[in-house]
Each structure stands twice: as C-alpha cells, then as structure tokens.
Design a protein around this motif. Structure first.
Motif, PDB file in Angstrom:
ATOM      1  N   ARG A  79       2.542  -8.833  -1.302  1.00 58.38           N
ATOM      2  CA  ARG A  79       1.523  -9.197  -0.342  1.00 58.38           C
ATOM      3  C   ARG A  79       0.275  -9.209  -1.343  1.00 58.38           C
ATOM      4  N   ALA A  85      -3.824 -10.860  -2.182  1.00 58.34           N
ATOM      5  CA  ALA A  85      -4.841 -11.209  -1.629  1.00 58.34           C
ATOM      6  C   ALA A  85      -6.077 -11.591  -2.700  1.00 58.34           C
ATOM      7  N   LEU A 108      -9.026  -4.460   1.168  1.00 62.80           N
ATOM      8  CA  LEU A 108      -7.589  -5.131   1.059  1.00 62.80           C
ATOM      9  C   LEU A 108      -6.442  -4.178   0.463  1.00 62.80           C
ATOM     10  N   TYR A 114      -2.347  -4.397   0.407  1.00 64.74           N
ATOM     11  CA  TYR A 114      -1.733  -5.398  -0.582  1.00 64.74           C
ATOM     12  C   TYR A 114      -1.192  -4.953  -1.915  1.00 64.74           C
TER      13      TYR A 114
END
Length: 159
Positions: free
Chosen positions: A18, A20, A68, A73
């Motif tokens: 994941r 960002a 985040l 993430y």
C-alpha cells in the motif's frame, strides 16, 4: 552533480504494498515533474493503485504523511520543493519538513521517500525535477527508495 554515486538497482515487484504519494502544490512545473517521476517509479515497481494527495506546501507534508502512515500504508513518498529566498523562511520550512518526515518514518516504522528539493535557485529545482532536459529525477529516486525500504522492512518483520 549531486546524483553522482547513486546506487544502481533494478525495480522489484511491489504490487502487494500500500503506497501513498503526498505532493506539495507550490512551484507547479517542478512539482508536476516530481509527481511524474514518482508515477514512473510506481509503474516500474508494479504499484498500480497508489493514493496520491496534494497538500498546499512542503510544510504540510509531515502531518499528512503521518496520517497516511497511521492508516497503514507501507510506504509514503513526500514530494516538495523549497527555494531559498531572502529571509530565514527557507531554513524553517526545510528543517520542519525534514525533521517531521524523519519522525513519521521512526514513529510508524514505515518507509518514507524523501523527495523534498531544497534549492538555492529555480534552475536547480528544474534540473532535479525529472523534466525533459533535467539531469536528475528526484521524484523517481525518492519513490524507488521508499519502495525498496518498505520491501526490506517487510522482510525484517517476517523474520
């Protein structure tokens, strides 16, 4: 040239991560170049659905990266640019961004790609932005570093 001595590494599959990307909005041409470089790296490393968000400026990068990272993430890439002016503002913003992003990495044990250009001139920033004619692609480099670090942290956690 500041890119002299950079490590040579081939992209690895990071499709399970994941990721960002947080990009500042000031200095549009430079930021668009950095973001395009990050997108090239994400593609090369097989990351197909990154979260991409824009913040007003470089000072705001740490707090959004922190949120985040707290949201789970595996890698967060911070992209920004600060160009020296005639006041100490440059020093304050650079220090706050650097210290804040370092805290995010350590507090959350998450890979943080440091793609913040701290330049004396517009020309220096443009030369590092990964644009046609640029000598460096710091958006790509910061993203690749974050992805490779996230992969390493995952291996360490699995041991």
């Amino acid at each position: 040239m500041s890119g002299h001595g950079a490590p040579a590494s081939a992209p690895v599959d990071c499709s399970d991560l994941r990721v960002a990307v947080v990009a500042a909005s000031w200095h549009t041409v430079v930021m668009d170049g950095l973001l395009a470089g990050a997108e090239r790296a994400l593609t090369a490393y097989s990351v197909s659905s990154p979260e991409v968000v824009r913040v007003p400026g470089t000072f705001e990068l740490p707090v959004v990266c922190d949120a985040l990272a707290a949201a789970g993430y595996d890698a967060v890439v911070a992209l920004g640019v600060v160009i020296r002016g005639g006041t100490p503002h440059f020093d304050y913003v650079c220090t706050a961004a650097t210290d804040g992003l370092g805290r995010v990495a350590l507090d959350h044990r998450v890979a943080v790609g440091f793609g913040v250009l701290t330049c004396d001139t517009d020309e220096q920033a443009l030369d590092r932005a990964g644009l046609d004619g640029s000598s460096e692609d710091k958006g790509y480099e910061a993203t690749a570093a974050a992805l490779e670090t996230a992969r390493l942290l995952g291996r360490i956690a699995a041991e």
